[in-house]
Write a protein that holds these residues in place. Structure first.
Motif, PDB file in Angstrom:
ATOM      1  N   LEU A   1      45.038  48.835  60.374  1.00 12.41           N
ATOM      2  CA  LEU A   1      43.931  47.912  60.611  1.00 12.41           C
ATOM      3  C   LEU A   1      42.645  48.616  60.214  1.00 12.41           C
ATOM      4  O   LEU A   1      42.456  49.783  60.563  1.00 12.41           O
ATOM      5  N   GLU A   2      41.784  47.946  59.499  1.00 10.46           N
ATOM      6  CA  GLU A   2      40.482  48.550  59.152  1.00 10.46           C
ATOM      7  C   GLU A   2      39.672  48.645  60.445  1.00 10.46           C
ATOM      8  O   GLU A   2      39.398  47.625  61.079  1.00 10.46           O
ATOM      9  N   PRO A   3      39.326  49.856  60.922  1.00 12.04           N
ATOM     10  CA  PRO A   3      38.669  49.935  62.237  1.00 12.04           C
ATOM     11  C   PRO A   3      37.239  49.412  62.232  1.00 12.04           C
ATOM     12  O   PRO A   3      36.516  49.608  61.268  1.00 12.04           O
ATOM     13  N   GLU A   4      36.883  48.723  63.322  1.00 11.16           N
ATOM     14  CA  GLU A   4      35.498  48.264  63.465  1.00 11.16           C
ATOM     15  C   GLU A   4      34.683  49.357  64.116  1.00 11.16           C
ATOM     16  O   GLU A   4      33.482  49.287  64.211  1.00 11.16           O
ATOM     17  N   CYS A   5      35.399  50.355  64.636  1.00  9.22           N
ATOM     18  CA  CYS A   5      34.731  51.313  65.494  1.00  9.22           C
ATOM     19  C   CYS A   5      35.343  52.693  65.281  1.00  9.22           C
ATOM     20  O   CYS A   5      35.470  53.136  64.154  1.00  9.22           O
ATOM     21  N   ILE A   6      35.779  53.371  66.345  1.00 10.24           N
ATOM     22  CA  ILE A   6      36.271  54.740  66.175  1.00 10.24           C
ATOM     23  C   ILE A   6      37.746  54.890  66.547  1.00 10.24           C
ATOM     24  O   ILE A   6      38.197  55.954  66.900  1.00 10.24           O
ATOM     25  N   ASN A   7      38.465  53.787  66.492  1.00  9.21           N
ATOM     26  CA  ASN A   7      39.886  53.789  66.827  1.00  9.21           C
ATOM     27  C   ASN A   7      40.670  53.608  65.534  1.00  9.21           C
ATOM     28  O   ASN A   7      40.633  52.539  64.937  1.00  9.21           O
ATOM     29  N   VAL A   8      41.338  54.663  65.101  1.00  3.60           N
ATOM     30  CA  VAL A   8      41.998  54.612  63.803  1.00  3.60           C
ATOM     31  C   VAL A   8      43.509  54.477  64.022  1.00  3.60           C
ATOM     32  O   VAL A   8      44.163  55.405  64.492  1.00  3.60           O
ATOM     33  N   CYS A   9      44.041  53.307  63.707  1.00  6.55           N
ATOM     34  CA  CYS A   9      45.459  53.038  63.946  1.00  6.55           C
ATOM     35  C   CYS A   9      46.218  53.208  62.634  1.00  6.55           C
ATOM     36  O   CYS A   9      45.892  52.559  61.637  1.00  6.55           O
ATOM     37  N   PHE A  10      47.218  54.069  62.641  1.00  6.87           N
ATOM     38  CA  PHE A  10      47.943  54.325  61.390  1.00  6.87           C
ATOM     39  C   PHE A  10      49.410  54.663  61.661  1.00  6.87           C
ATOM     40  O   PHE A  10      49.789  54.952  62.797  1.00  6.87           O
ATOM     41  N   GLN A  11      50.187  54.619  60.586  1.00 10.22           N
ATOM     42  CA  GLN A  11      51.603  54.967  60.690  1.00 10.22           C
ATOM     43  C   GLN A  11      51.939  56.067  59.685  1.00 10.22           C
ATOM     44  O   GLN A  11      51.235  56.223  58.686  1.00 10.22           O
ATOM     45  N   VAL A  12      53.007  56.815  59.996  1.00 17.04           N
ATOM     46  CA  VAL A  12      53.485  57.839  59.072  1.00 17.04           C
ATOM     47  C   VAL A  12      54.811  57.328  58.500  1.00 17.04           C
ATOM     48  O   VAL A  12      55.694  56.922  59.276  1.00 17.04           O
TER      49      VAL A  12
ATOM     50  N   SER B   1      56.022  56.846  68.216  1.00 16.91           N
ATOM     51  CA  SER B   1      56.335  57.360  69.561  1.00 16.91           C
ATOM     52  C   SER B   1      56.985  58.734  69.476  1.00 16.91           C
ATOM     53  O   SER B   1      56.683  59.630  70.279  1.00 16.91           O
ATOM     54  N   LYS B   2      57.858  58.909  68.490  1.00 14.50           N
ATOM     55  CA  LYS B   2      58.560  60.198  68.348  1.00 14.50           C
ATOM     56  C   LYS B   2      57.577  61.295  67.942  1.00 14.50           C
ATOM     57  O   LYS B   2      57.641  62.425  68.427  1.00 14.50           O
ATOM     58  N   ILE B   3      56.663  60.960  67.047  1.00 10.64           N
ATOM     59  CA  ILE B   3      55.669  61.962  66.613  1.00 10.64           C
ATOM     60  C   ILE B   3      54.811  62.387  67.805  1.00 10.64           C
ATOM     61  O   ILE B   3      54.613  63.583  68.060  1.00 10.64           O
ATOM     62  N   CYS B   4      54.314  61.411  68.549  1.00 13.17           N
ATOM     63  CA  CYS B   4      53.415  61.732  69.677  1.00 13.17           C
ATOM     64  C   CYS B   4      54.134  62.583  70.718  1.00 13.17           C
ATOM     65  O   CYS B   4      53.561  63.536  71.258  1.00 13.17           O
TER      66      CYS B   4
ATOM     67  N   TRP C   1      53.369  44.063  64.751  1.00 14.86           N
ATOM     68  CA  TRP C   1      54.043  44.724  63.624  1.00 14.86           C
ATOM     69  C   TRP C   1      54.829  45.955  64.024  1.00 14.86           C
ATOM     70  O   TRP C   1      55.472  46.537  63.223  1.00 14.86           O
ATOM     71  N   GLU C   2      54.772  46.526  65.091  1.00 13.17           N
ATOM     72  CA  GLU C   2      55.491  47.723  65.553  1.00 13.17           C
ATOM     73  C   GLU C   2      54.543  48.839  66.008  1.00 13.17           C
ATOM     74  O   GLU C   2      53.343  48.589  66.173  1.00 13.17           O
ATOM     75  N   GLU C   3      55.088  50.049  66.153  1.00 13.78           N
ATOM     76  CA  GLU C   3      54.277  51.133  66.726  1.00 13.78           C
ATOM     77  C   GLU C   3      53.355  51.788  65.699  1.00 13.78           C
ATOM     78  O   GLU C   3      53.687  51.852  64.533  1.00 13.78           O
ATOM     79  N   PHE C   4      52.257  52.335  66.237  1.00 11.82           N
ATOM     80  CA  PHE C   4      51.332  53.071  65.365  1.00 11.82           C
ATOM     81  C   PHE C   4      50.619  54.130  66.197  1.00 11.82           C
ATOM     82  O   PHE C   4      50.498  54.001  67.422  1.00 11.82           O
ATOM     83  N   ILE C   5      50.164  55.171  65.534  1.00 17.77           N
ATOM     84  CA  ILE C   5      49.420  56.228  66.234  1.00 17.77           C
ATOM     85  C   ILE C   5      47.971  55.785  66.358  1.00 17.77           C
ATOM     86  O   ILE C   5      47.422  55.145  65.451  1.00 17.77           O
ATOM     87  N   ARG C   6      47.355  56.107  67.494  1.00 20.46           N
ATOM     88  CA  ARG C   6      45.945  55.749  67.710  1.00 20.46           C
ATOM     89  C   ARG C   6      45.120  57.025  67.778  1.00 20.46           C
ATOM     90  O   ARG C   6      45.149  57.748  68.768  1.00 20.46           O
ATOM     91  N   LEU C   7      44.404  57.262  66.721  1.00 23.78           N
ATOM     92  CA  LEU C   7      43.482  58.404  66.721  1.00 23.78           C
ATOM     93  C   LEU C   7      42.114  57.872  67.118  1.00 23.78           C
ATOM     94  O   LEU C   7      41.536  57.031  66.425  1.00 23.78           O
ATOM     95  N   ILE C   8      41.614  58.363  68.247  1.00 21.08           N
ATOM     96  CA  ILE C   8      40.300  57.900  68.708  1.00 21.08           C
ATOM     97  C   ILE C   8      39.363  59.104  68.652  1.00 21.08           C
ATOM     98  O   ILE C   8      39.588  60.101  69.342  1.00 21.08           O
ATOM     99  N   THR C   9      38.348  58.997  67.839  1.00 25.74           N
ATOM    100  CA  THR C   9      37.491  60.171  67.615  1.00 25.74           C
ATOM    101  C   THR C   9      36.386  60.217  68.668  1.00 25.74           C
ATOM    102  O   THR C   9      35.198  60.127  68.364  1.00 25.74           O
ATOM    103  N   VAL C  10      36.831  60.377  69.896  1.00 25.62           N
ATOM    104  CA  VAL C  10      35.903  60.263  71.029  1.00 25.62           C
ATOM    105  C   VAL C  10      35.132  61.565  71.306  1.00 25.62           C
ATOM    106  O   VAL C  10      34.079  61.534  71.924  1.00 25.62           O
ATOM    107  N   ASN C  11      35.677  62.665  70.835  1.00 24.07           N
ATOM    108  CA  ASN C  11      35.030  63.943  71.123  1.00 24.07           C
ATOM    109  C   ASN C  11      34.013  64.263  70.023  1.00 24.07           C
ATOM    110  O   ASN C  11      34.375  64.645  68.908  1.00 24.07           O
TER     111      ASN C  11
END
Ligand SMILES: Cc1ncc(COP(=O)(O)O)c(C=O)c1O
Length: 452
Positions: free
Chosen positions: A384-395, A401-404, A422-432
């Protein structure tokens, strides 16, 4: 005094060791509960513990805690820190002022007022009011109670029995929204969980149709909960349209800006929250993107009298001095209340608006950078193209879930995953905000190399 000095020194030593450790060992090597219980004696016994032994245990506990301030922590929404705010939090524990009256908390009441005034202005409320509360969930619940009591004023005296009240939220709203129905006595049938579009935003056409249908069937619509941004996808509910519907059908509109509200401090990004002042109330989790320690949750309301009118009760054993504005115990659902505003004030005072804005822009910049890394890599897919700082992606070829889980178990980084149609995805949130491109590169290196 000697004892105070010894304990202070020991505490400072632990903190130093912790910071050192978290720089060298980001996150935390996974240990099972059984291992932790074996290594650290958690049992409370009849016998007292000598100071040295106690502080040894405290150090072990600190070093075995997930390191939210480290460069490997990407898990959900706390991360990073503004050190003077951490110190203010420690000081608040030493001062231990309960925030019900000016008599108890003195200057801290004025500090809280200053912080609330600051955020009211950012939202665009000219004469509003606010209250810090024990966590975001409860601040949102208070917003619901205000709306309920405004719709049927006799509820405060007679209760809600037999009233067919209904309210609206989306299927992407935070899970605690549904908990409120049991604690506010509204019942499960009172909530309308509306479907969202492909991006996770509330569908306003369905919202209006549902309100009309409810009215036709004798229900009493009273409240809409909009979210900016939503928990998993960070979708932005269309507040402008929702506000028009709320006005048309005389519902109170509340905006859950637990995540999104911090963008109001950035000149560059505050346009994302335009129309927020159309809501009757806004709740914020300042401990998330603003990098101050947990907890710092605040409810901001447009009407300056509503909190007092709803939560004032006579207590002459408590409210003995000073005008009502100085005694927030009469506009809060609590009596004793933690001093959460102090650390927020300290962070704002230390950084000023300009440096805070820089941090926020850095968080947006890191997300943008992460997106560019994903787009360049054939093994990664942006969902999904993020509107903010939540980057959802798949490998490619590896379940999120297995990667995390593998990253966590191997003590490399902490990051979480989400699920959508659509299924699982990793959520990278650049909060720091203290993270740099190098840290983001390091994140992707681990994501791609981890053995699952
Ligand atoms: C949209 C949204 N609202 C509220 C909350 C709850 O906030 P807190 O964890 O501060 O209680 C969250 C938590 O992630 C959230 O994503």
């Amino acid at each position: 005094m000697k004892n105070i000095k010894t304990m202070l020194d020991k505490t400072v030593n632990i903190i130093n060791t912790y910071y050192d450790h978290s720089e060298k060992n980001p996150v935390l090597k996974y240990k099972s509960p059984a291992t932790l219980k074996k290594e650290i004696n958690l049992k409370i016994s009849q016998k007292w513990t000598p100071v040295n032994a106690l502080f040894n245990e405290l150090e072990k506990i600190a070093l075995n805690s997930p390191k939210t301030n480290s460069k490997g922590f990407f898990n959900l929404l706390v991360g990073g820190e503004i050190l003077p705010a951490v110190m203010a939090e420690m000081l608040a524990a030493v001062l231990n002022n309960t925030m019900h009256t000016y008599k108890s908390a003195g200057i801290h009441i004025l500090i809280e007022q200053e912080v609330i005034k600051f955020f009211l202005k950012k939202i665009g409320y000219k004469n509003g009011d606010g209250i810090f509360g024990p966590g975001w969930s409860l601040t949102n619940m208070i917003a619901l109670v205000l709306a309920r009591n405004e719709k049927i004023s006799s509820i405060k005296k007679l209760g809600i029995a037999g009233k067919k009240l209904v309210w609206y939220t989306s299927d992407q709203a935070h899970y605690s929204t549904e908990k409120f129905i049991s604690v506010t006595g509204l019942g499960k049938d009172a909530i309308r969980i509306l479907p969202t579009d492909d991006k996770g935003k509330m569908n306003t056409k369905i919202l209006e149709e549902t309100i009309i249908s409810d009215l036709r069937h004798g229900y009493i619509p009273f409240f809409i909960n909009a979210t900016v941004w939503t928990t998993v996808l960070w979708a932005f509910d269309p507040i402008e349209k929702i506000a028009k519907i709320a006005k048309k059908y005389k519902l109170r509109l509340h905006t859950d800006a637990a995540l999104g509200g911090w963008a109001l401090l950035s000149k560059k990004h505050k346009h994302l929250l335009k129309w927020i002042e159309q809501s009757n109330s806004v709740s914020r989790s300042l401990h998330k993107m603003m990098n101050v320690p947990l907890l710092a949750a605040v409810l901001l309301v447009k009407d300056p009298n509503t909190l007092y009118e709803n939560f004032h009760e006579n207590a002459d054993y408590l409210f003995q001095m000073d005008e009502k504005n100085l005694n927030p115990g009469n506009k809060s659902i609590q009596c004793g209340r933690r001093n959460d505003a102090f650390k927020v004030w300290t962070a704002l005072k230390y950084l000023g608006e300009k440096w805070y804005e820089k941090r926020i822009n850095q968080e947006f910049g890191n997300a943008k950078y992460a997106v560019s890394v994903i787009k360049k890599d054939r093994n990664l897919t942006l969902v999904l193209e993020p509107e903010c700082i939540n980057v959802c992606f798949q490998v490619k070829g590896k379940p999120a879930s297995k990667i995390c889980e593998a990253l966590d178990k191997q003590g490399l980084i902490k990051v979480s995953y989400g699920k959508r149609k659509w299924e699982e995805f990793i959520r990278l949130i650049t909060v720091n905000a203290d993270m740099t491109k190098k840290d983001i590169d390091n994140f992707f290196k681990h994501i791609k190399n981890v053995k699952i």
